[in-house]
Write an enzyme that holds these catalytic residues in place. Structure first.
Site, short mmCIF file in Angstrom:
data_model
loop_
_atom_site.label_atom_id
_atom_site.label_comp_id
_atom_site.label_asym_id
_atom_site.label_seq_id
_atom_site.Cartn_x
_atom_site.Cartn_y
_atom_site.Cartn_z
N GLU A 175 -6.12 7.19 9.90
CA GLU A 175 -5.31 5.96 9.94
C GLU A 175 -4.00 6.10 10.71
OE1 GLU A 175 -6.60 4.01 5.68
OE2 GLU A 175 -5.12 5.59 5.63
C1 TNX Z 1 -7.67 5.28 2.78
S1 TNX Z 1 -9.46 7.53 3.04
C2 TNX Z 1 -6.93 6.41 3.03
C3 TNX Z 1 -5.87 6.79 2.11
C4 TNX Z 1 -5.73 5.84 0.98
C5 TNX Z 1 -7.10 5.41 0.50
C6 TNX Z 1 -7.06 4.54 -0.71
C7 TNX Z 1 -8.39 7.95 4.03
C8 TNX Z 1 -8.74 9.02 4.91
N1 TNX Z 1 -7.25 7.29 4.03
O1 TNX Z 1 -4.64 6.93 2.80
O2 TNX Z 1 -5.03 6.45 -0.06
O3 TNX Z 1 -7.72 4.73 1.53
O4 TNX Z 1 -8.35 4.33 -1.20
#
Ligand code: TNX
Length: 519
Positions: free
Chosen positions: A334
């Site tokens: 992300e």
């Molecule tokens: C996505 S899964 C994220 C996290 C969040 C999560 C909450 C991932 C690699 N990144 O930063 O905490 O969703 O479900």
């Protein structure tokens, strides 16, 4: 009586017979034992072995490590039985009666494989490794009555049914993650989490150590990361961090239980806590405020500034020195405010730093958009195209599908804590999936393992942790350990009902799913 009524009666009797055959609380045969994860093969024979205060543990081919492992059996059963079994070394399992641990040089045993032979006068647990003996001890523990988990002396008959179990894992990476950044959890909570993993034969513990809301591991060369970046957490609470000594204590605790710690430093996004601690790491040179909300995707390291790589190398060097396992997880998820070419440039450079410190690269599935270095493992959580990109580069994957294995997702619309962006995950949904069939066209041989992450935006206490992981984590452990053709929800749900009694005896909080046939 009408023919219809007779039919209904026959059906009712049949159902009763099926249900009582699956009632694990009065189990008498080894084949009916409610083991999770289910072993590769189990056969029953007549009779029981009974533990008493006179039972000894005998060690064949003993070394210090086998003595250490043997004491786990005492640790598990002493509080409820009141017994402290004496440990003695012997030449062979032949002439003694009691519990016998055999460290075998039989090369037919796979890594972590064990054999458990239970007879009325002896229990022989054999493995080629200490690790295999440790996994087998977890099976012995689960074969004892649920009251074995109580922390005060119980007046019970400590029997286990006779027969033979042969068992070994399907995947070599079987893990769970704990996000200690969004909410911080201290050493004692973390140890408890590790104990839970050990009890279901998991062997990897992924620690999400840094994120926008908090930097949780002391870095001696960059002390403000924790002095400033560790101060708070989601909701504005006190936060916290592990000193290097405390972190080493966690690593040792996990190692003692044959669990490898996988440390994650999430970058170049998810770095607000670091950016708030050191202005010079920011693209504009200005430190942002500490962040206590739950948004994602707004922060980035300055990927075109050499200081960033000095910083990353210092952090990776210190973390590499603190961990005994092979892996170093670089996050990489992300990074929405990092330009694509900057992201690729960054991930490529950081991979080389990880290799320089002799660790194996792990990252969220987005890292496969860069050029994966040898041995790199990408953790598939959402993007199928990234899993395929990893495979094209010969990289293996750990599977953590967000709509199956994310332990922070709500069970249903009534679950008070948790998120729901990837849907609700009831207990059957967390169990009924196959790791090699998630991405069409993905080569089975490149699936390296299975991991269940617990993100903690909404999770504040150990009781919250327990409620979200139990019972779903049991299903994930079974998917990771047991063979696919040994698994079916219709049979598993009865084992789960029996296992709940263990959780209750241990005072562990868990979600009481309406799908579990308890009585
Ligand atoms: C996505 S899964 C994220 C996290 C969040 C999560 C909450 C991932 C690699 N990144 O930063 O905490 O969703 O479900």
């Amino acid at each position: 009586m009408s023919i219809f009524k007779v039919k209904v009666q026959v059906y009712a009797i049949l159902m009763l017979a099926i249900v009582s055959a699956c009632d694990y609380s009065n189990r008498t045969f080894l084949t009916e034992a409610a083991l999770i994860p289910v072993p590769v093969s189990v056969s029953s024979s007549k009779g029981f072995f009974e533990f008493s205060e006179k039972t000894n543990i005998y060690l064949v081919n003993a070394d210090l490590e086998l003595h250490r492992v043997a004491e786990f059996l005492n640790d598990y059963i002493s509080p409820s039985t009141g017994f402290l079994l004496s440990v003695k070394e012997v030449e062979s399992a032949e002439d003694v009666f009691g519990v016998i641990f055999v460290l075998s040089d039989d090369s037919d045993f796979r890594n972590e494989e064990y054999e458990l032979r239970i007879m009325p006068n002896k229990v022989v647990l054999t493995s080629a490794t200490h690790e295999g003996i440790f996994r087998g001890i977890q099976t012995i523990r689960q074969l004892l009555p649920a009251s074995i988990e109580k922390q005060t002396v119980q007046n019970d008959k400590w029997v286990i049914p006779a027969g033979v179990i042969r068992d070994y894992p399907r995947f070599q990476y079987r893990g769970a993650m704990l996000d200690v950044s969004r909410h911080f959890f201290g050493v004692e909570d973390v140890k408890r989490y590790i104990d839970y993993l050990a009890s279901i034969k998991m062997n990897r513990f992924h620690m999400h150590l840094t994120d926008d809301q908090g930097w949780r591991i002391e870095i001696k060369s960059w002390p403000k990361l924790t002095e400033i970046g560790g101060q708070t957490q989601v909701g504005g609470g006190r936060g916290g961090f592990y000193t290097q000594d405390e972190f080493s204590e966690i690593v040792r605790y996990a190692d003692d239980r044959f669990i490898v710690v996988v440390p994650e430093i999430d970058m170049p996004g998810h770095t607000n806590a670091a950016l708030a601690s050191y202005p010079e790491l920011n693209p504009d040179g200005i430190a942002p405020e500490l962040y206590t909300g739950i948004d994602v995707g707004f922060s980035t390291l300055d990927t075109r500034n050499e200081l960033t790589y000095t910083f990353v190398e210092d952090v990776i060097r210190e973390i590499a020195q603190l961990t005994t396992g092979d892996y170093l997880h670089i996050g990489g998820d992300e990074s929405w405010v990092t330009a694509k070419e900057d992201y690729i440039y960054f991930i490529n450079r950081v991979q080389d730093i990880v290799l320089k410190y002799n660790k194996r690269i792990v990252g969220w599935d987005e890292i496969a958009t860069a050029e994966l270095r040898p041995g790199a493992i990408s953790q598939f959580w959402k993007h199928e195209e990234n899993a395929l990109k990893a495979a094209q580069q010969g990289g293996s994957i750990i599977v953590s599908p967000a709509d199956r294995a994310y332990l922070d997702m709500k069970y249903d619309s009534t679950t008070v804590i948790g998120l729901s962006w990837s849907g609700f995950i009831e207990v059957d949904r967390a169990y009924e999936w196959e790791p090699t069939a998630l991405v069409e066209g993905f080569p089975e041989a490149l699936v390296y393992g299975v991991e269940a992450p617990l993100w903690t935006e909404t999770i504040e206490t150990m009781k919250d942790i327990e409620y979200m992981i139990f019972p779903r984590i049991l299903g994930i452990a079974e998917i990771a350990w047991s063979s696919a053709d040994n698994r079916s929800w219709d049979e598993y749900k009865f084992r789960l009902a029996a296992f709940e009694k263990r959780l209750s005896a241990k005072d562990v909080n868990f979600y009481k799913s309406p799908l579990v046939p308890r009585k």
